[in-house]
Design an enzyme around this catalytic site. Structure first.
Site, PDB file in Angstrom:
ATOM      1  N   TYR A  46      22.513  81.323-130.733  1.00  0.00           N
ATOM      2  CA  TYR A  46      23.803  80.242-130.937  1.00  0.00           C
ATOM      3  C   TYR A  46      23.041  79.252-131.798  1.00  0.00           C
ATOM      4  O   TYR A  46      23.564  78.666-132.806  1.00  0.00           O
ATOM      5  CB  TYR A  46      24.349  79.911-129.822  1.00  0.00           C
ATOM      6  CG  TYR A  46      25.667  78.929-130.124  1.00  0.00           C
ATOM      7  CD1 TYR A  46      26.817  79.762-130.074  1.00  0.00           C
ATOM      8  CD2 TYR A  46      25.923  77.726-129.823  1.00  0.00           C
ATOM      9  CE1 TYR A  46      27.957  79.102-130.436  1.00  0.00           C
ATOM     10  CE2 TYR A  46      26.920  77.238-129.995  1.00  0.00           C
ATOM     11  CZ  TYR A  46      27.906  77.762-130.252  1.00  0.00           C
ATOM     12  OH  TYR A  46      29.256  77.054-130.421  1.00  0.00           O
ATOM     13  N   SER A  47      21.884  78.903-131.552  1.00  0.00           N
ATOM     14  CA  SER A  47      21.333  77.708-132.041  1.00  0.00           C
ATOM     15  C   SER A  47      20.721  77.903-133.125  1.00  0.00           C
ATOM     16  O   SER A  47      21.000  77.244-134.384  1.00  0.00           O
ATOM     17  CB  SER A  47      20.056  76.966-131.186  1.00  0.00           C
ATOM     18  OG  SER A  47      20.462  76.603-130.112  1.00  0.00           O
TER      19      SER A  47
END
Length: 180
Positions: free
Chosen positions: A146-147
Site C-alpha cells: 500500500y505504501s
C-alpha cells in the site's frame, strides 16, 4: 469545485469514492462513477452514470476511458479514489495480490491521467484530484504494498502538476488517514 458540471469519480461504489459521489450529486453535479462493481453503489439519480470498469485490469482502461471521453465532452474533472488495501508481511502475498494492489492503487491512476491530460489540454482547463493516503508520507509495518503505491502516487501527482500547471489544469492530492 465551482462551475463544475460533470466529474468522473473512480471507486464510486464504496468508501470515500461513494461518499464523494453522493455529495456531488446533492450539489447537482453530474457524476460518471467508475467501479468494478456498479451494482453495489445503488445510486439512483439523473445526475449519476455508472460505468463498470475493473481498474486492476489495466488493459481495459484505454478503450473504456476513450469511450467515456468521446461521449462526454463536458467532463470538467476526475476524482480518482479507486484503491484496494492489502496489509501484511510482503512474503505472504501472492504475485496476483501484488499486481492487483500496484495496478489499482497506482498504475490505474497514471493510465487514466494519460488520457485525461490531453482532453483537458484541448479545453485549456480541468481538475485532477487524487485520493492518496497518509501511508504516502510514512511507510509502516505490514504496509509495504500500500505504501509503495501511495508513495508512487504522491510522486506522480507532484510531477504531473508541474507538467500541466501552465494549461489551467489543477492537480490535487489528498492524503487522508484511516476511514470507515
Amino acid at each position: 469545485m465551482v462551475n463544475v458540471k460533470k466529474i468522473i469519480v473512480t471507486g464510486s461504489s464504496s468508501g470515500i469514492g461513494n461518499s464523494i459521489t453522493k455529495e456531488l450529486i446533492k450539489k447537482k453535479i453530474k457524476v460518471i462513477g467508475i467501479s468494478r462493481n456498479n451494482n453495489k453503489s445503488l445510486i439512483k439519480s439523473k445526475y449519476f452514470q455508472s460505468e463498470k470498469i475493473d481498474l486492476s485490469e489495466l488493459k481495459n482502461i484505454p478503450i473504456s476511458i476513450e469511450k467515456i471521453l468521446d461521449e462526454n465532452q463536458d467532463i470538467d474533472g476526475l476524482i480518482s479514489c479507486a484503491g484496494v488495501g492489502y496489509f501484511g508481511n510482503l512474503e505472504n502475498f501472492s504475485v496476483d495480490q501484488i499486481l492487483s494492489s500496484i495496478n489499482t492503487n497506482l498504475l490505474s491512476h497514471v493510465i487514466l491521467t494519460k488520457y485525461l491530460v490531453p482532453f483537458f489540454k484541448k479545453k485549456n482547463k480541468g481538475k485532477l484530484v487524487y485520493i492518496g493516503s497518509e501511508s504516502a508520507l510514512d511507510g509502516g509495518k505490514k504496509g509495504s504494498l500500500y505504501s509503495a503505491a501511495k508513495f508512487g502516487l504522491r510522486g506522480f501527482t507532484q510531477s504531473i502538476r508541474a507538467e500541466v500547471a501552465s494549461r489551467n489544469i489543477t492537480v490535487t492530492l489528498i492524503n487522508p488517514g484511516m476511514v470507515k
